[in-house]
Design a protein around this motif. Structure first.
Motif, PDB file in Angstrom:
ATOM      1  N   ASP A   1       0.967  -1.393   0.091  1.00 48.51           N
ATOM      2  CA  ASP A   1      -0.028   0.120   0.071  1.00 48.51           C
ATOM      3  C   ASP A   1       0.932   0.977  -0.040  1.00 48.51           C
ATOM      4  O   ASP A   1       2.277   0.802   0.454  1.00 48.51           O
ATOM      5  CB  ASP A   1      -0.774   0.478   1.147  1.00 48.51           C
ATOM      6  CG  ASP A   1      -1.693   1.478   1.271  1.00 48.51           C
ATOM      7  OD1 ASP A   1      -2.508   1.649   0.715  1.00 48.51           O
ATOM      8  OD2 ASP A   1      -1.513   2.186   2.359  1.00 48.51           O
ATOM      9  N   LYS A   2       0.458   2.546  -0.895  1.00 51.94           N
ATOM     10  CA  LYS A   2       1.063   3.064  -0.797  1.00 51.94           C
ATOM     11  C   LYS A   2       1.192   4.439   0.015  1.00 51.94           C
ATOM     12  O   LYS A   2       2.330   4.528   1.748  1.00 51.94           O
ATOM     13  CB  LYS A   2       0.745   3.992  -1.906  1.00 51.94           C
ATOM     14  CG  LYS A   2       2.190   5.183  -2.516  1.00 51.94           C
ATOM     15  CD  LYS A   2       1.738   6.178  -3.303  1.00 51.94           C
ATOM     16  CE  LYS A   2       0.199   7.151  -3.393  1.00 51.94           C
ATOM     17  NZ  LYS A   2       0.939   8.802  -2.433  1.00 51.94           N
ATOM     18  N   THR A   3       0.009   4.989   0.919  1.00 54.68           N
ATOM     19  CA  THR A   3       0.052   6.012   1.619  1.00 54.68           C
ATOM     20  C   THR A   3       0.366   5.892   3.299  1.00 54.68           C
ATOM     21  O   THR A   3      -0.569   4.328   3.490  1.00 54.68           O
ATOM     22  CB  THR A   3      -1.289   6.259   1.863  1.00 54.68           C
ATOM     23  OG1 THR A   3      -2.024   7.645   0.106  1.00 54.68           O
ATOM     24  CG2 THR A   3      -1.242   7.789   2.344  1.00 54.68           C
ATOM     25  N   GLY A   4       1.034   5.546   3.914  1.00 59.12           N
ATOM     26  CA  GLY A   4       1.142   4.973   5.047  1.00 59.12           C
ATOM     27  C   GLY A   4       2.433   3.502   5.217  1.00 59.12           C
ATOM     28  O   GLY A   4       2.286   3.572   5.912  1.00 59.12           O
TER      29      GLY A   4
ATOM     30  N   ASP B   1       2.668  13.722  -0.407  1.00 55.81           N
ATOM     31  CA  ASP B   1       3.179  12.914   0.041  1.00 55.81           C
ATOM     32  C   ASP B   1       4.397  12.541   0.705  1.00 55.81           C
ATOM     33  O   ASP B   1       4.777  11.956  -0.862  1.00 55.81           O
ATOM     34  CB  ASP B   1       2.197  12.287   0.341  1.00 55.81           C
ATOM     35  CG  ASP B   1       2.722  10.625   1.723  1.00 55.81           C
ATOM     36  OD1 ASP B   1       3.202  10.328   2.419  1.00 55.81           O
ATOM     37  OD2 ASP B   1       1.762  10.102   1.719  1.00 55.81           O
TER      38      ASP B   1
ATOM     39  N   THR C   1      -2.094   1.533  -4.518  1.00 56.77           N
ATOM     40  CA  THR C   1      -3.493   3.030  -4.214  1.00 56.77           C
ATOM     41  C   THR C   1      -4.303   2.669  -4.636  1.00 56.77           C
ATOM     42  O   THR C   1      -4.205   2.596  -5.911  1.00 56.77           O
ATOM     43  CB  THR C   1      -2.078   3.407  -4.622  1.00 56.77           C
ATOM     44  OG1 THR C   1      -2.521   5.067  -3.899  1.00 56.77           O
ATOM     45  CG2 THR C   1      -1.680   4.349  -5.852  1.00 56.77           C
TER      46      THR C   1
ATOM     47  N   THR D   1       5.195   5.166   1.490  1.00 58.51           N
ATOM     48  CA  THR D   1       5.030   6.667   1.703  1.00 58.51           C
ATOM     49  C   THR D   1       4.776   6.988   3.608  1.00 58.51           C
ATOM     50  O   THR D   1       4.189   5.941   4.517  1.00 58.51           O
ATOM     51  CB  THR D   1       4.383   8.127   1.449  1.00 58.51           C
ATOM     52  OG1 THR D   1       2.586   7.052   1.338  1.00 58.51           O
ATOM     53  CG2 THR D   1       4.259   7.225   0.005  1.00 58.51           C
ATOM     54  N   THR D   2       4.729   8.473   4.466  1.00 59.39           N
ATOM     55  CA  THR D   2       4.582   9.083   5.198  1.00 59.39           C
ATOM     56  C   THR D   2       2.665   9.046   5.577  1.00 59.39           C
ATOM     57  O   THR D   2       2.776   8.704   6.816  1.00 59.39           O
ATOM     58  CB  THR D   2       5.025  10.285   5.812  1.00 59.39           C
ATOM     59  OG1 THR D   2       4.419  11.073   5.038  1.00 59.39           O
ATOM     60  CG2 THR D   2       6.476   9.855   6.245  1.00 59.39           C
ATOM     61  N   GLY D   3       2.133   9.336   4.472  1.00 57.81           N
ATOM     62  CA  GLY D   3       0.863   9.086   4.444  1.00 57.81           C
ATOM     63  C   GLY D   3       0.169  11.034   5.390  1.00 57.81           C
ATOM     64  O   GLY D   3      -0.762  10.836   5.102  1.00 57.81           O
ATOM     65  N   ARG D   4       1.192  11.978   5.387  1.00 60.20           N
ATOM     66  CA  ARG D   4       1.537  13.167   5.860  1.00 60.20           C
ATOM     67  C   ARG D   4       2.243  13.214   4.468  1.00 60.20           C
ATOM     68  O   ARG D   4       3.058  13.483   4.299  1.00 60.20           O
ATOM     69  CB  ARG D   4       1.733  13.567   7.148  1.00 60.20           C
ATOM     70  CG  ARG D   4       1.676  12.647   7.748  1.00 60.20           C
ATOM     71  CD  ARG D   4       1.900  12.768   9.319  1.00 60.20           C
ATOM     72  NE  ARG D   4       3.941  13.136   9.742  1.00 60.20           N
ATOM     73  CZ  ARG D   4       4.303  11.534   9.674  1.00 60.20           C
ATOM     74  NH1 ARG D   4       3.309  10.761  10.220  1.00 60.20           N
ATOM     75  NH2 ARG D   4       5.228  11.803   9.624  1.00 60.20           N
ATOM     76  N   MET D   5       1.585  14.903   3.834  1.00 63.23           N
ATOM     77  CA  MET D   5       1.528  15.417   2.962  1.00 63.23           C
ATOM     78  C   MET D   5       3.018  16.732   3.521  1.00 63.23           C
ATOM     79  O   MET D   5       2.604  16.994   4.582  1.00 63.23           O
ATOM     80  CB  MET D   5       0.758  17.270   2.805  1.00 63.23           C
ATOM     81  CG  MET D   5      -0.540  15.884   2.036  1.00 63.23           C
ATOM     82  SD  MET D   5      -0.318  14.888   0.706  1.00 63.23           S
ATOM     83  CE  MET D   5      -0.562  16.213  -0.675  1.00 63.23           C
TER      84      MET D   5
ATOM     85  N   ASP E   1      -4.523   6.553  -5.689  1.00 61.24           N
ATOM     86  CA  ASP E   1      -3.590   7.753  -6.000  1.00 61.24           C
ATOM     87  C   ASP E   1      -3.599   7.622  -7.504  1.00 61.24           C
ATOM     88  O   ASP E   1      -4.218   6.459  -8.098  1.00 61.24           O
ATOM     89  CB  ASP E   1      -2.934   8.239  -5.432  1.00 61.24           C
ATOM     90  CG  ASP E   1      -2.188   8.828  -4.147  1.00 61.24           C
ATOM     91  OD1 ASP E   1      -3.437   9.162  -3.602  1.00 61.24           O
ATOM     92  OD2 ASP E   1      -1.652   9.241  -3.201  1.00 61.24           O
TER      93      ASP E   1
END
Length: 799
Positions: free
Chosen positions: A468-471, A604, A628, A474-478, A630
């Motif tokens: 999974d991409k977000t979190g 992100d 993802t 990647t950090t999951g934070r913009m 996105d």
């Protein structure tokens, strides 16, 4: 269990079924566990799993079935069974005149009692082994070195060997007798029969043969083949010592391999300072309730899971996550119970207490994993269950065959005793549970949780890892990555005004810009707050506007600034906007007082270890896929940054399951790594689900492996540990099987001295234990520093 311990009411478990854990006593080998398990599973509606290494039985009982019935079945089989003792209620602590809190010394936890029981058992074995060894050494020396054999030396050997063969081997004799009373046989039966046979033959030769005559001499040989005047006292004594050595090593290994779980259970605090009506009170941790506010001072452990409502500091979570770097926390941040406050006074509102805390869930996961059985272990248990009767038959056949072939009774007896001793499959019973105990315990220390032993087998078959991409990647934070001011516009002013207007919005992009602007103010102007905004307005999906320091500021989509505010972007700003979109990032146009003033690029950000983790996956022979919701451009930009070739983008949450199943339909065996609620279904659908511990409880519950750090490298380490544990189990099983398969024919053929057979059998158990304990040295992967282009920091471009 005594009458007093059971209480007046029976242990009737409500509902369609319920599970109960029984503490089993008297097991001495894997065949004992197999026998108990078989008896319990014969009860109507009962499903039981008995683990020799943990000495526990997990029993699933149907509605209306009393746990006492299961206990009665175990006892009727010849073993002891009890429900685990309830933790002793801690007495209130009293404050002394010196201010030190004292607690009743009788307050004991369940893990303390378990540890004490293991210590007593180990100490008892050590005492028996020490005395037996001291008596056996001269017996073996006299038998092996003819020069030491003085007149009537054999009677000194009998005097020294008798206590060893009777008292030293008493645990084996007792277990063999108990099993015989119930029409069963175990590994102890083989040991007991072998020792008693050697000792009885020696008594016969001494008292009724010629071995007791003065001047008798005996010569030791690697190959058996003694005369009728010789004795086997050194065999009876040495085999007892060898087996006791193996059992002592087993007991130590069990205790050491369970140490990680005991340490985990003991992390919890005993009392806590709560704030009630403005006053601080010290209470027992058991009396802490959800929504209570408690204090954590520097150096203290956080009492339970909660949210910081006042104060800031650094929290060391290494005991739970394996991450050595403390994490800065402040108001609104979640903290985990049993982590250590490294600095700063924190006021925390309790969100979870008791069995619902993350520590309790971790301990439960580890204990369940250690108590379960993998398929390879069940195979070993089945083999052990039938192996002992087969060996007894083989010994009788060997004795009879040698006699019918015309050999002497002494030679036939020697071969039969060697068969009994060499065939004892102790190592087979230890091969899987010992490795499982050590591996899962080491994982708990590193924040890597394996839910069950069946997970180990899954890791070997995995060929594709879906990330999974977000979190996860990647950090999951913009974060604000780039600032592009128009000609003649100061970067600081651009960020200051844009941050002020965005600060009034709760959108993740707005939060990222406002946070970057606040950091800039603190760094360069020494101010703590952004200027206020008036006449604020938000246009959903387009942007925000307001008045800041007399300027009419708008920030949002470039088309919105052009159409709504007549603020078109110049050529340089359009180029920056296009470049950001090509890289899969989000570009925010900012303007005030009738003119576009700049572009802010937000994205992100990657986790620092993601690229290294993907590279490590490749080295493990695994194929990485980025999944993802996105847009494709952003997804491919992230994939390129971390080295992933295959991307599945623009997938709705419910479509993640379909994506996993599509890969499975292609013949791939899929592991899924995720952290959010929308990942839970995909985690469950995958052949192996790996949840990031920083994610939601739903995702963690649906997974097979959980990593307590929000770090993709930790997921790689979890796979490595699972594979290492499974490899250790297979090596253990190979040597346990190979040892028996290779040695039995030698014993039957009369080519194996019983003394060497005992030594070899003990050595095989020691090898299995030592090989398993190597897992304690498993280390997490070293993490390289992230590349400069992955560092999210706008500061270098300012001033």
């Amino acid at each position: 269990m005594t009458e007093a311990s059971t209480g007046d009411s029976p242990h009737v478990l409500p509902g369609s079924h319920s599970s109960v854990e029984l503490m089993i006593g008297g097991m001495t080998c894997a065949s004992c566990a197999a026998r108990i398990e078989k008896k319990l599973n014969r009860m109507p509606g009962v499903q039981a799993s008995v683990n020799y290494a943990t000495e526990k039985a997990h029993v699933r009982l149907p509605a209306g079935t009393d746990a006492a019935a299961a206990i009665a079945v175990v006892r009727a089989t010849g073993y002891t069974a009890d429900l685990p003792p309830a933790p002793v209620r801690k007495t209130p602590r009293q404050e002394t005149s010196t201010g030190v809190m004292e607690q009743d010394s009788d307050s004991r936890s369940l893990q303390d009692l378990d540890s004490d029981g293991a210590s007593v058992k180990t100490a008892t074995l050590r005492t028996r082994l020490s005395i037996a060894t001291a008596l056996t050494v001269p017996v073996v020396a006299l038998a092996m070195v003819p020069a030491l054999q003085f007149t009537n030396w054999q009677w000194l050997s009998l005097t020294l060997a008798a206590p060893v063969a009777v008292w030293g081997a008493w645990p084996f004799h007792r277990a063999a007798w108990v099993n015989a009373r119930h029409g069963a046989a175990s590994m102890d039966t083989l040991i007991s029969v072998g020792v008693l046979a050697a000792f009885t033959w020696s008594l016969y030769a001494l008292f009724f043969g010629q071995a007791g005559m003065p001047g008798m001499r005996m010569h030791f040989s690697v190959l058996p083949g003694r005369g009728g005047q010789e004795i086997y006292l050194e065999v009876a004594a040495a085999v007892t010592v060898f087996i006791l050595t193996g059992r002592y090593m087993e007991a130590r290994a069990k205790r050491r391999s369970g140490a990680a779980l005991r340490a985990l259970l003991q992390l919890g605090v005993k009392d806590v300072t709560v704030v009630r009506e403005g006053m601080e009170h010290r209470i027992r941790i058991e009396d802490l309730a959800v929504d209570d506010i408690f204090v954590t001072r520097p150096g203290e452990k956080v009492a339970t899971d909660g949210v910081v409502i006042d104060g800031s500091g650094a929290v060391d979570a290494s005991l739970l996550t394996g991450e050595s770097v403390p994490v800065e926390v402040g108001v609104g941040d979640a903290v985990t119970g049993s982590t250590i406050n490294a600095g700063g006074r924190l006021l925390v509102r309790a969100s979870r207490v008791g069995k619902d805390t993350q520590l309790a869930q971790v301990a439960r996961l580890v204990e369940d994993a250690q108590s379960g059985k993998a398929a390879v272990q069940r195979l070993a248990d089945r083999v052990s269950g039938v192996f002992v009767p087969i060996v007894l038959v083989l010994a009788i056949v060997t004795l009879t065959g040698w006699l019918l072939a015309g050999h002497s009774a002494e030679a036939a007896f020697t071969a039969a005793v060697a068969v009994l001793i060499i065939a004892c499959p102790c190592a087979l019973g230890l091969a899987t549970p010992t490795a499982l105990l050590v591996g899962t315990g080491r994982g708990a220390q590193l924040g890597l949780l394996i839910k069950g032993p069946e997970v180990l087998e899954s890791t070997r078959r995995i060929d594709t890892v879906v990330l999974d991409k977000t979190g996860t990647v990647t950090t999951g934070r913009m974060s604000l990555l780039e600032i592009h001011p128009a000609a003649g516009v100061d970067e600081g002013q651009l960020l200051r005004l844009a941050g002020a207007v965005e600060h009034a919005s709760e959108h993740p992009i707005a939060t990222a810009i406002a946070a970057a602007a606040t950091d800039w103010l603190r760094t360069w102007d020494g101010e703590e707050q952004l200027p206020p905004v008036t006449s604020f307005a938000a246009s959903s999906g387009w942007g925000v506007s307001g008045v800041v320091e007399g300027h009419a500021v708008a920030a949002g989509r470039a088309s919105w600034l052009t159409e709504q505010w007549a603020q078109g972007l110049d050529r340089d700003l359009l180029a920056a906007l296009s470049a950001a979109e090509q890289a899969g990032r989000t570009a925010i146009a900012v303007g005030w007082d009738g003119r576009a003033r700049g572009v802010l690029v937000v994205a992100d950000t990657l986790k620092p270890t993601s690229a290294a983790a993907v590279a490590q996956l490749r080295r493990l022979g695994l194929r990485a896929v980025l999944l993802t919701g996105d847009n494709s451009r952003a997804a491919h930009a992230v994939a390129a940054a971390v080295g992933i070739d295959e991307v599945i983008a623009e997938v709705l949450p419910e479509g993640k399951v379909d994506a996993v199943r599509a890969l499975q339909d292609q013949g791939r065996v899929v592991a899924m790594v995720g952290d959010g609620v929308n990942d839970a279904a995909a985690l469950a659908a995958a052949d192996l689900g790996i949840a990031m511990g920083t994610g939601t409880d739903v995702a963690i519950e649906a997974s097979d492996l959980t990593v307590m750090r929000g770090d993709l490298m930790a997921a790689v380490d979890a796979l490595r540990l699972a594979r290492s544990t499974l490899s250790t189990i297979k090596v253990n099983l190979f040597w346990a099987f190979a040892y028996n398969v290779a040695a039995l024919p030698l014993a039957i053929a009369g080519l194996l001295n019983p003394l060497l057979a005992g030594a070899a059998m003990a050595a095989s158990s020691i090898f299995v234990v030592s090989n398993s304990l190597r897992l304690r040295r498993f280390k997490a992967s070293p993490v390289a520093a992230p590349a400069d282009h992955l560092r999210p920091s706008p500061q270098p471009s300012l001033r």
